[in-house]
Write a protein that holds these residues in place. Structure first.
Motif, PDB file in Angstrom:
ATOM      1  N   ILE A  53      42.069  34.657  28.631  1.00  0.00           N
ATOM      2  CA  ILE A  53      40.766  34.969  28.052  1.00  0.00           C
ATOM      3  C   ILE A  53      41.026  35.585  26.683  1.00  0.00           C
ATOM      4  CG2 ILE A  53      38.675  36.355  28.268  1.00  0.00           C
ATOM      5  CD1 ILE A  53      38.921  36.150  31.275  1.00  0.00           C
ATOM      6  N   CYS A  54      40.776  34.795  25.631  1.00  0.00           N
ATOM      7  CA  CYS A  54      41.072  35.212  24.256  1.00  0.00           C
ATOM      8  C   CYS A  54      42.565  35.541  24.165  1.00  0.00           C
ATOM      9  CB  CYS A  54      40.162  36.356  23.845  1.00  0.00           C
ATOM     10  SG  CYS A  54      38.397  35.869  23.910  1.00  0.00           S
ATOM     11  N   ASP A  55      42.904  36.771  23.734  1.00  0.00           N
ATOM     12  CA  ASP A  55      44.331  37.106  23.624  1.00  0.00           C
ATOM     13  C   ASP A  55      44.833  37.860  24.853  1.00  0.00           C
ATOM     14  OD1 ASP A  55      44.054  40.066  21.465  1.00  0.00           O
ATOM     15  OD2 ASP A  55      42.927  39.389  23.218  1.00  0.00           O
ATOM     16  N   LEU A  56      44.053  37.847  25.926  1.00  0.00           N
ATOM     17  CA  LEU A  56      44.459  38.500  27.168  1.00  0.00           C
ATOM     18  C   LEU A  56      44.944  37.444  28.154  1.00  0.00           C
ATOM     19  CD1 LEU A  56      41.384  40.880  27.538  1.00  0.00           C
ATOM     20  CD2 LEU A  56      43.648  41.508  26.713  1.00  0.00           C
ATOM     21  N   VAL A  57      46.085  37.688  28.773  1.00  0.00           N
ATOM     22  CA  VAL A  57      46.643  36.759  29.750  1.00  0.00           C
ATOM     23  C   VAL A  57      46.864  37.508  31.061  1.00  0.00           C
ATOM     24  CG1 VAL A  57      48.533  35.199  30.320  1.00  0.00           C
ATOM     25  CG2 VAL A  57      47.761  35.419  27.943  1.00  0.00           C
ATOM     26  N   PHE A  58      46.326  36.949  32.135  1.00  0.00           N
ATOM     27  CA  PHE A  58      46.482  37.524  33.470  1.00  0.00           C
ATOM     28  C   PHE A  58      47.243  36.547  34.352  1.00  0.00           C
ATOM     29  CE2 PHE A  58      43.387  40.886  32.783  1.00  0.00           C
ATOM     30  CZ  PHE A  58      42.545  40.350  31.822  1.00  0.00           C
ATOM     31  N   GLN A  59      47.915  37.081  35.354  1.00  0.00           N
ATOM     32  CA  GLN A  59      48.523  36.243  36.380  1.00  0.00           C
ATOM     33  C   GLN A  59      47.866  36.572  37.715  1.00  0.00           C
ATOM     34  OE1 GLN A  59      52.749  36.083  36.138  1.00  0.00           O
ATOM     35  NE2 GLN A  59      52.830  34.125  37.169  1.00  0.00           N
ATOM     36  N   PHE A  60      47.453  35.519  38.420  1.00  0.00           N
ATOM     37  CA  PHE A  60      46.718  35.677  39.680  1.00  0.00           C
ATOM     38  C   PHE A  60      47.708  35.670  40.848  1.00  0.00           C
ATOM     39  CE2 PHE A  60      43.186  35.389  42.530  1.00  0.00           C
ATOM     40  CZ  PHE A  60      43.599  34.580  43.575  1.00  0.00           C
ATOM     41  N   TYR A  61      47.546  36.639  41.759  1.00  0.00           N
ATOM     42  CA  TYR A  61      48.414  36.740  42.927  1.00  0.00           C
ATOM     43  C   TYR A  61      47.574  36.809  44.194  1.00  0.00           C
ATOM     44  CZ  TYR A  61      52.340  37.797  39.838  1.00  0.00           C
ATOM     45  OH  TYR A  61      53.316  37.731  38.872  1.00  0.00           O
ATOM     46  N   MET A  62      47.941  36.003  45.184  1.00  0.00           N
ATOM     47  CA  MET A  62      47.249  36.040  46.473  1.00  0.00           C
ATOM     48  C   MET A  62      47.609  37.292  47.258  1.00  0.00           C
ATOM     49  SD  MET A  62      45.393  33.324  46.527  1.00  0.00           S
ATOM     50  CE  MET A  62      44.932  33.225  48.264  1.00  0.00           C
TER      51      MET A  62
ATOM     52  N   MET B  41      44.212  40.527  50.339  1.00  0.00           N
ATOM     53  CA  MET B  41      43.771  41.135  49.093  1.00  0.00           C
ATOM     54  C   MET B  41      44.456  40.432  47.926  1.00  0.00           C
ATOM     55  SD  MET B  41      41.606  43.519  48.329  1.00  0.00           S
ATOM     56  CE  MET B  41      41.611  44.536  49.795  1.00  0.00           C
ATOM     57  N   THR B  42      43.696  40.130  46.858  1.00  0.00           N
ATOM     58  CA  THR B  42      44.240  39.431  45.696  1.00  0.00           C
ATOM     59  C   THR B  42      44.320  40.382  44.503  1.00  0.00           C
ATOM     60  OG1 THR B  42      42.014  38.677  45.133  1.00  0.00           O
ATOM     61  CG2 THR B  42      43.384  37.204  46.452  1.00  0.00           C
ATOM     62  N   PHE B  43      45.138  39.957  43.503  1.00  0.00           N
ATOM     63  CA  PHE B  43      45.386  40.832  42.362  1.00  0.00           C
ATOM     64  C   PHE B  43      45.446  40.016  41.076  1.00  0.00           C
ATOM     65  CE2 PHE B  43      46.609  44.585  44.811  1.00  0.00           C
ATOM     66  CZ  PHE B  43      46.926  44.015  46.042  1.00  0.00           C
ATOM     67  N   LEU B  44      45.135  40.701  39.975  1.00  0.00           N
ATOM     68  CA  LEU B  44      45.405  40.183  38.642  1.00  0.00           C
ATOM     69  C   LEU B  44      46.399  41.113  37.975  1.00  0.00           C
ATOM     70  CD1 LEU B  44      41.908  39.175  37.158  1.00  0.00           C
ATOM     71  CD2 LEU B  44      43.710  37.657  37.987  1.00  0.00           C
ATOM     72  N   LYS B  45      47.438  40.543  37.380  1.00  0.00           N
ATOM     73  CA  LYS B  45      48.404  41.338  36.637  1.00  0.00           C
ATOM     74  C   LYS B  45      48.310  40.983  35.164  1.00  0.00           C
ATOM     75  CE  LYS B  45      53.261  42.714  36.475  1.00  0.00           C
ATOM     76  NZ  LYS B  45      54.596  42.574  37.117  1.00  0.00           N
ATOM     77  N   VAL B  46      48.170  41.987  34.323  1.00  0.00           N
ATOM     78  CA  VAL B  46      48.064  41.772  32.883  1.00  0.00           C
ATOM     79  C   VAL B  46      49.450  41.404  32.346  1.00  0.00           C
ATOM     80  CG1 VAL B  46      47.416  42.765  30.667  1.00  0.00           C
ATOM     81  CG2 VAL B  46      46.173  43.426  32.743  1.00  0.00           C
ATOM     82  N   LYS B  47      49.569  40.191  31.826  1.00  0.00           N
ATOM     83  CA  LYS B  47      50.840  39.726  31.246  1.00  0.00           C
ATOM     84  C   LYS B  47      50.895  39.951  29.751  1.00  0.00           C
ATOM     85  CE  LYS B  47      53.457  37.965  33.483  1.00  0.00           C
ATOM     86  NZ  LYS B  47      54.551  38.570  34.304  1.00  0.00           N
ATOM     87  N   GLU B  48      49.762  39.741  29.086  1.00  0.00           N
ATOM     88  CA  GLU B  48      49.683  39.952  27.645  1.00  0.00           C
ATOM     89  C   GLU B  48      48.343  40.606  27.332  1.00  0.00           C
ATOM     90  OE1 GLU B  48      51.961  35.698  26.788  1.00  0.00           O
ATOM     91  OE2 GLU B  48      50.334  36.361  25.468  1.00  0.00           O
ATOM     92  N   GLY B  49      48.385  41.594  26.451  1.00  0.00           N
ATOM     93  CA  GLY B  49      47.172  42.313  26.095  1.00  0.00           C
ATOM     94  C   GLY B  49      47.484  43.761  25.793  1.00  0.00           C
ATOM     95  N   SER B  50      46.459  44.608  25.810  1.00  0.00           N
ATOM     96  CA  SER B  50      46.649  46.007  25.432  1.00  0.00           C
ATOM     97  C   SER B  50      47.375  46.807  26.501  1.00  0.00           C
ATOM     98  CB  SER B  50      45.295  46.658  25.136  1.00  0.00           C
ATOM     99  OG  SER B  50      44.455  46.572  26.270  1.00  0.00           O
ATOM    100  N   CYS B  51      47.351  46.358  27.785  1.00  0.00           N
ATOM    101  CA  CYS B  51      47.980  47.109  28.879  1.00  0.00           C
ATOM    102  C   CYS B  51      48.872  46.194  29.709  1.00  0.00           C
ATOM    103  CB  CYS B  51      46.924  47.772  29.762  1.00  0.00           C
ATOM    104  SG  CYS B  51      45.821  48.894  28.899  1.00  0.00           S
ATOM    105  N   PRO B  52      49.924  45.634  29.133  1.00  0.00           N
ATOM    106  CA  PRO B  52      50.778  44.727  29.920  1.00  0.00           C
ATOM    107  C   PRO B  52      51.408  45.455  31.109  1.00  0.00           C
ATOM    108  CG  PRO B  52      51.817  45.322  27.836  1.00  0.00           C
ATOM    109  CD  PRO B  52      50.421  45.829  27.757  1.00  0.00           C
ATOM    110  N   GLY B  53      51.451  44.756  32.245  1.00  0.00           N
ATOM    111  CA  GLY B  53      51.996  45.340  33.459  1.00  0.00           C
ATOM    112  C   GLY B  53      50.940  45.936  34.366  1.00  0.00           C
TER     113      GLY B  53
END
Length: 587
Positions: free
Chosen positions: A86-95, A1-13
């Motif tokens: 994506i614009c001002d949103l930053v995600f980190q991808f995790y395997m 299962m993979t995940f995206l974690k919000v690093k920057e944006g309206s809901c960090p973490g």
């Protein structure tokens, strides 16, 4: 299962779990991950899974997609800990699952096919997909301790199944509303009409309402979908696909399982940072989750107003919540009505299927001088997979076919119909019995039946010589009862594989001669595998013992087998299809 974690944006973490092979990211409600930002394109980017690898692709977005600060062109392979911007949103991808700290909020993607919310089927502590209720409760308590002057919260009401709505303001308004809705709902039973009546009534009771939405849970897909929407400006129902609403208020109501009233949503601290509330110009909001007596959430009702001078009040929420209770019963009743209609239609189709299947089977045994035939057929369900047939040949011989399709019910019945037609064709066109069974096997093996297989036996009676030739494809070996009441198992060692396993299987013929008083019995495993209350099967040995003392006439013999099996059965109901064919040579 993979995940995206919000690093920057309206809901960090925040952590989003990616469950599907194709995950769309964008502003459109049909995206699996909805990004509430005007700079994001409606369908901005997608993450694809293929053969264990993951790829990021930009979907011709206006402001582009970046992987590790490099613009994505075409499909880029994702690696663990890659950064997606994506614009001002930053995600980190995790395997795999990323590390979780105290500020992390776990959440699945908001999948919104026609405005839907992915629903959780996991443990009861989780109210929303992947959102830890304890962590969410802490956040809610923090919001509730904010000074009232920084928020326009009017009231929240608990509408869970164990609570009741206490009305202290304008009870006569509530009574009139409920009576009005009850009268209207008494005239409709279909869900679409019920939802229309509910929204019509709400717009009558609450003049400030500009927009109304009803979302219902789809238990199969585990999501919420917009099933009805209305705007006062158009004075009519919009198509579901055109509905526009903010998920911010809905998510808050679902988390808290409370009815929510916000006099001015734009200034409400509970919804701070929601760009959808701003872009949709929503001012005053009432939102009530629909929770049935068992505590299950059926859906949610929301009313919006865009006029700051026409705000909803606390007594409005009380009335709205009381109406929601009435709506829950109406929606439940409509669902039951539709379920009954579907069951009635299905039963009608099954009745027709039963008649069609019985039409395949012989209506009566063949009349052959010097011989008596008898048969019995009963499906465990309305339709089944057992099969038998008599095929008269041009030279006076009679072919008998008997088969058993793995499984029962409609899938087995469909395959049985295929078997009936193919067996007849092979028996009428092939020169020998073994060639006919081999041709049938080759056809079944190449027809894409999946993992299903068919046991089948062919017998050919030559009345001129009284010989019976038998070929067996993995079926129960026939039993021969002689005139002296000796029981013999026929052609067991010569049996081949069931049909559909090996396309090149060859079958061996066995020929026996029927003497006067001899009876040949062919049957399916519904006889021998019948169980008693101790879960012991009837078995072939018990069948042999019955045949040793059974009546001489073949029709009494077949009826006696069925009776003996039913007496042995624990629940008197067949767990499998039953088929018997008996051939008796008269003295």
């Amino acid at each position: 299962m993979t995940f995206l974690k919000v690093k920057e944006g309206s809901c960090p973490g925040q952590i989003l779990e990616l469950r599907e092979e194709r995950v769309l990211l964008g502003r459109h409600p049909q995206c699996q991950v909805v990004l509430d930002n005007a700079a994001v394109s409606r369908h901005h980017a997608q993450i694809l899974q293929s053969h264990g690898y993951y790829y990021l692709e930009d979907l011709r977005s206006r402001n582009k997609t970046f992987l590790n600060d490099v613009q994505v062109k075409g499909r880029e392979k994702l690696k663990d800990s890659d950064r997606i911007t994506i614009c001002d949103l930053v995600f980190q991808f995790y395997m795999n699952a990323p590390p979780v700290d105290d500020s992390t909020v776990l959440e699945e993607p908001i999948s919104v096919e026609s405005d839907s919310v992915v629903w959780s089927t996991q443990e009861e502590k989780i109210d929303l997909p992947g959102i830890d209720f304890d962590a969410d409760e802490k956040a809610t308590k923090q919001l509730s301790t904010n000074p009232l002057e920084s928020s326009s919260i009017i009231i929240s009401l608990d509408v869970d199944s164990g609570s009741s709505v206490h009305v202290t303001l304008n009870p006569e308004v509530k009574l009139r509303a409920i009576l009005s809705l009850s009268r209207a709902l008494s005239k409709v039973v279909q869900q679409d009409e019920v939802l229309k009546v509910i929204l019509d009534t709400l717009f009558t009771i609450f003049p400030p309402a500009d927009e109304g939405f009803i979302l219902l849970k789809d238990n199969v897909k585990n999501k919420l979908y917009v099933r009805a929407s209305k705007t006062r400006q158009e004075e009519g129902f919009q198509s579901v696909g055109n509905a526009q609403l903010s998920m911010t208020v809905i998510l808050q109501a679902l988390r808290s399982r409370e009815a929510i009233l916000s006099a001015d949503a734009a200034e409400d601290t509970r919804f701070a940072g929601s760009e959808s509330l701003q872009s949709l110009k929503i001012r005053s909001v009432m939102c009530v989750p629909l929770i049935d007596v068992s505590g299950e959430v059926l859906g949610i009702i929301q009313l919006n107003t865009k006029n700051i001078r026409s705000q909803f009040k606390s007594d409005d929420l009380e009335t709205f919540s009381a109406i929601a209770l009435q709506a829950i019963m109406a929606i439940d009743n409509a669902a039951l009505h539709e379920e009954l209609l579907q069951q009635s239609d299905m039963q009608h189709d099954l009745d027709i299927a039963t008649q069609v299947q019985l039409g395949f089977l012989p209506s009566h045994p063949p009349e052959v001088a010097g011989y008596e035939f008898q048969d019995y057929y009963e499906a465990a369900l309305q339709v089944g997979g057992d099969y038998f047939d008599y095929i008269p040949l041009n030279d006076g011989r009679v072919a008998i076919a008997l088969g058993d399709v793995a499984g029962k019910g409609i899938p087995a019945a469909l395959l049985m119909a295929r078997l009936f037609a193919s067996a007849r064709f092979q028996l009428l066109t092939q020169p020998t019995l073994s060639a006919a069974l081999a041709g049938l096997n080759a056809e079944m093996a190449s027809s894409g039946l999946g993992h299903r297989f068919v046991t089948c036996i062919f017998a050919l009676l030559d009345t001129a010589t009284n010989d019976v030739t038998i070929v067996n494809a993995g079926h129960m070996a026939p039993l021969l009862r002689t005139a002296s009441r000796t029981i013999k198992v026929i052609a067991q060692e010569e049996s081949g594989l069931p049909l559909g396993i090996s396309p090149n299987e060859q079958f061996i013929e066995t020929t026996i001669r029927l003497k006067k008083g001899d009876t040949l019995v062919m049957y399916t495993d519904g006889i021998t595998e019948m169980m008693d209350k101790e879960c012991c099967i009837y078995g072939r040995e018990r069948l042999i013992r019955y045949l040793e003392k059974s009546p001489e006439k073949v029709d009494d013999l077949v009826a006696g087998i069925v009776c003996d099996v039913e007496q042995y059965s624990a629940d008197k109901q067949h767990r499998d299809d039953i088929c018997i064919v008996g051939i008796h040579r008269e003295k």
